[in-house]
Enzyme design. Sequence first.
Site, PDB file in Angstrom:
ATOM      1  N   SER A 107       3.370 -10.036  -7.956  1.00  0.00           N
ATOM      2  CA  SER A 107       3.350  -8.816  -8.759  1.00  0.00           C
ATOM      3  C   SER A 107       2.362  -8.946  -9.918  1.00  0.00           C
ATOM      4  CB  SER A 107       4.772  -8.502  -9.234  1.00  0.00           C
ATOM      5  OG  SER A 107       4.883  -7.200  -9.717  1.00  0.00           O
ATOM      6  N   ASP A 161       7.084  -5.382  -3.647  1.00  0.00           N
ATOM      7  CA  ASP A 161       6.953  -6.456  -4.634  1.00  0.00           C
ATOM      8  C   ASP A 161       7.537  -7.776  -4.127  1.00  0.00           C
ATOM      9  OD1 ASP A 161       7.189  -8.110  -6.868  1.00  0.00           O
ATOM     10  OD2 ASP A 161       7.942  -6.545  -8.174  1.00  0.00           O
TER      11      ASP A 161
END
Length: 288
Positions: A45, A165
């Site tokens: 991320s 993510d």
Amino acid sequence: MTELKKEKKTGLVLEGGGMRGIYTAGVLDVFLDHDISFDGVIGVSAGAVHGASFVSGQKERSIRYYKKYCNDKRFMSFKNWLRTGNLVDEQFCFHDIPERLDPYDYEAFDRGNTRFYVACSNVETGKAEYLEIKDMFKDVEYFRATASLPYVSHMVEVGGMKLLDGGCTDSIPLRAFAKMGYKKCVVVLTRPAGYRKKPGNFWLPEAAYHKYPAFVRALRSRYYFYNKTVEWIDRLEQEGKIFVIRPSVALPIGRTEHSVEKLQETYDIGRKDAANQMHAMENWFKSY
């Protein structure tokens, strides 16, 4: 850049954390100040976002464009989520900024010797995918996937997978990186020592992703595996097997921060923490 290595491949593992990741940007800019590089970098991320600028050698790029655009609704806002279904605007963040507004150095990335990976979550399997970015321009969808937060982002469909993510399934992919051959690793965390994640809302994963039961289980157990990973990292650090840089204080920033002052303060903490540990890190590389 000078590579810190002897007989083992060196690796850099970067935790995510939304806007807390600007701490990591400060750490990485100190590495660039000292001409430090690694054989491989893996980011999750926000860790991947700032790791990309590190690999291309673009010091201070992250803090520059974060401060400039943090209050632009297209950068990260619930208004954008209501309008598009994504907290961050795909075109603005993954095309307009790197291609035109604050250009990413694609040529420097291509010339470099550092292999760069992102960790994503496979929604269908509920497992992590560790994907190498060989061409930052062509592979931008994998890059976008690692930064697509659950609940506030559409799934990114690429490579025959549905991805979100990477922090949902492997927030700190040290174990996976070691299996790839990166045995001498520096880990940059975005939480201070002693932090442990608490269980999330039990029903929300089912409500949002009931079509993907494996991913529901991964979200529900995320806190447990995160805490186990941090405990393992603490043991490895105490044994001198890895080197860890983490916030020396609780970071004064929210996950979706819009304060320029708090962004700068968090970045400065990252720089200070890295500078304070630079000598110890260099000695660790020489001795281990």
